[in-house]
Design an enzyme around this catalytic site. Structure first.
Site, PDB file in Angstrom:
ATOM      1  N   ASP A  11      24.634  57.191  11.952  1.00  0.00           N
ATOM      2  CA  ASP A  11      24.533  57.182  10.485  1.00  0.00           C
ATOM      3  C   ASP A  11      23.170  56.659  10.051  1.00  0.00           C
ATOM      4  O   ASP A  11      22.792  55.537  10.402  1.00  0.00           O
ATOM      5  CB  ASP A  11      25.603  56.257   9.880  1.00  0.00           C
ATOM      6  CG  ASP A  11      27.001  56.849   9.946  1.00  0.00           C
ATOM      7  OD1 ASP A  11      27.153  57.976  10.456  1.00  0.00           O
ATOM      8  OD2 ASP A  11      27.933  56.166   9.482  1.00  0.00           O
ATOM      9  N   LYS A  38      33.614  59.591  11.652  1.00  0.00           N
ATOM     10  CA  LYS A  38      34.969  59.196  11.231  1.00  0.00           C
ATOM     11  C   LYS A  38      35.842  58.783  12.412  1.00  0.00           C
ATOM     12  O   LYS A  38      36.656  57.868  12.309  1.00  0.00           O
ATOM     13  CB  LYS A  38      35.605  60.325  10.427  1.00  0.00           C
ATOM     14  CG  LYS A  38      34.825  60.573   9.130  1.00  0.00           C
ATOM     15  CD  LYS A  38      35.467  61.600   8.249  1.00  0.00           C
ATOM     16  CE  LYS A  38      34.483  62.118   7.209  1.00  0.00           C
ATOM     17  NZ  LYS A  38      33.950  61.080   6.309  1.00  0.00           N
ATOM     18  N   GLU A 136      36.019  66.264  11.824  1.00  0.00           N
ATOM     19  CA  GLU A 136      34.636  66.414  12.287  1.00  0.00           C
ATOM     20  C   GLU A 136      34.521  66.939  13.719  1.00  0.00           C
ATOM     21  O   GLU A 136      33.460  66.874  14.317  1.00  0.00           O
ATOM     22  CB  GLU A 136      33.879  65.073  12.139  1.00  0.00           C
ATOM     23  CG  GLU A 136      33.662  64.716  10.678  1.00  0.00           C
ATOM     24  CD  GLU A 136      32.854  63.445  10.468  1.00  0.00           C
ATOM     25  OE1 GLU A 136      32.780  62.607  11.371  1.00  0.00           O
ATOM     26  OE2 GLU A 136      32.302  63.298   9.372  1.00  0.00           O
ATOM     27  N   GLY A 220      43.397  53.333  -6.504  1.00  0.00           N
ATOM     28  CA  GLY A 220      44.443  53.057  -5.515  1.00  0.00           C
ATOM     29  C   GLY A 220      44.793  54.289  -4.702  1.00  0.00           C
ATOM     30  O   GLY A 220      43.914  55.056  -4.297  1.00  0.00           O
ATOM     31  N   ASP A 248      38.154  55.588   6.292  1.00  0.00           N
ATOM     32  CA  ASP A 248      38.416  55.382   7.730  1.00  0.00           C
ATOM     33  C   ASP A 248      39.126  54.047   7.940  1.00  0.00           C
ATOM     34  O   ASP A 248      40.057  53.938   8.742  1.00  0.00           O
ATOM     35  CB  ASP A 248      37.100  55.383   8.520  1.00  0.00           C
ATOM     36  CG  ASP A 248      36.383  56.723   8.389  1.00  0.00           C
ATOM     37  OD1 ASP A 248      37.064  57.756   8.279  1.00  0.00           O
ATOM     38  OD2 ASP A 248      35.135  56.725   8.379  1.00  0.00           O
TER      39      ASP A 248
HETATM   40  O1  RIB Z   1      33.659  58.304   6.727  1.00  0.00           O
HETATM   41  C1  RIB Z   1      32.362  57.835   6.894  1.00  0.00           C
HETATM   42  C2  RIB Z   1      31.663  58.592   7.976  1.00  0.00           C
HETATM   43  O2  RIB Z   1      31.477  59.940   7.546  1.00  0.00           O
HETATM   44  C3  RIB Z   1      30.273  58.116   8.312  1.00  0.00           C
HETATM   45  O3  RIB Z   1      30.250  57.118   9.301  1.00  0.00           O
HETATM   46  C4  RIB Z   1      29.542  59.382   8.707  1.00  0.00           C
HETATM   47  O4  RIB Z   1      29.200  59.425  10.063  1.00  0.00           O
HETATM   48  C5  RIB Z   1      30.473  60.525   8.327  1.00  0.00           C
HETATM   49  O5  RIB Z   1      31.095  61.047   9.403  1.00  0.00           O
END
Ligand code: RIB
Length: 324
Positions: A11, A38, A136, A220, A248
């Site tokens: 990131d 994620k 992803e 929420g 996440d």
């Molecule tokens: O949900 C956040 C994540 O989305 C980040 O860490 C980035 O890598 C993307 O995948």
């Protein structure tokens, strides 16, 4: 044990005053690089909350891959890493002063996480009670996992990033957890109000069959199943710094609480608390709280815990939100 199957990204996070608009060139006030993706975030979230975790991912054989592997090894996670000839996955993230984000991902090595890797590791995955998936890695791999484990495991699918291709098969998950943007993509429309979105989510769940948790950010979240539906209010007055990865954090905490045998309601409340903490810190995996931090936060909130609102009462609650 909780199995997480998904992405690992490098990131690159840029702090900006406001999110860049089409055609605009803006300057970043700061730039930092973190371990993200994620899948990795959810695995780290689980490990930090003290649950046993195994993580299946694909990482490139490049400098970013070496950085990511080293960072991942700092957590108490059983790692199953496929080494890819492609570049490691990357995410380019803008975070505004309000803590909002915009993310572009380059899938790279994550696109090589095929079903043969899952098949080769079936023995380990079979020992887990809960599987966490996201959007992803190739959708066909997620479909393979859903088909293979839908009867034996609780599968929590985060349709992020969302794609209409997911509609074929996502109903096989036990839970799906889109946020508002992802829900709009999945249903192919924009919503003028929260009331409209909640009504649409209710019928979407009935069509889909899977239980649905709709993440509503600062409002929420809402839960829908065949037997019960309710809203959960957010934690009020959070000092939000960065909302990246809050979804996440929510999914990890929800899975951990379910695994401990908590009810759905308590599991969602625990997830709201954990993700609330993550929004008050920078980064993604670095922002995930430990179990002690969630419990301390819960204590600190006293009477201001996330509240449960039955769906029949949703009208009054939404009216209350509009007045705030
Ligand atoms: O949900 C956040 C994540 O989305 C980040 O860490 C980035 O890598 C993307 O995948």
């Amino acid at each position: 044990m909780i199995a997480v199957i998904g992405s690992t990204n490098l990131d690159t996070v840029m702090r900006v005053g406001h999110l860049t608009e089409a055609g605009e060139t803006s300057s970043a006030k700061g730039i930092k690089q973190y371990l993200g993706g994620k899948g990795a975030n959810q695995a780290i979230g689980v490990a930090k909350l003290n649950s046993e975790c195994c993580f299946f991912t694909s990482i490139g054989n490049d400098w970013a891959g070496r950085f990511l592997s080293k960072k991942l090894s700092e957590f108490n996670i059983n790692l199953y890493v496929r080494s890819s000839n492609d570049l490691s996955g990357q995410a380019f993230i803008e975070v505004s002063d309000e803590g909002l984000n915009k993310i572009i991902i380059y899938s790279g090595a994550n696109g090589d996480l095929y079903e043969n890797f899952i098949f080769e590791n079936s023995e380990v995955i079979e020992k887990a009670g809960i599987i966490l998936l996201q959007g992803e890695i190739p959708w066909d791999t997620n479909l393979y996992i859903l088909e293979k484990y839908k009867k034996s495991h609780c599968v929590i699918l985060d349709p992020a990033p969302a794609n209409v291709e997911m509609l074929a098969g996502m109903g096989e998950a036990t839970y799906i957890t889109p946020n508002e943007t992802e829900f709009s993509i999945l249903t192919g429309r924009q919503y003028d109000s929260l009331d409209q979105m909640i009504a649409a989510a209710n019928s979407f769940q009935k069509r889909l069959g899977a239980k649905l948790i709709l993440k509503l950010g600062e409002n929420g979240c809402a839960y829908f199943s065949d037997s019960e539906s309710f809203l959960v209010s957010p934690v009020r007055n959070l000092k939000v710094v960065d909302t990246t990865g809050a979804g996440d954090s929510f999914n990890s905490a929800f899975a951990v609480a379910l695994e401990r045998g908590e009810s759905i309601k308590n599991s969602i409340k625990y997830a709201v608390l954990a993700s609330g903490i993550s929004t008050m810190r920078e980064g993604t995996s670095s922002a995930m709280p430990t179990n002690d931090e969630v419990l301390a936060f819960q204590k600190e909130l006293g009477e201001n815990q996330p509240e449960l609102i039955e769906l029949e009462e949703a009208g009054k609650y939404l009216e209350h939100l509009r007045k705030q």
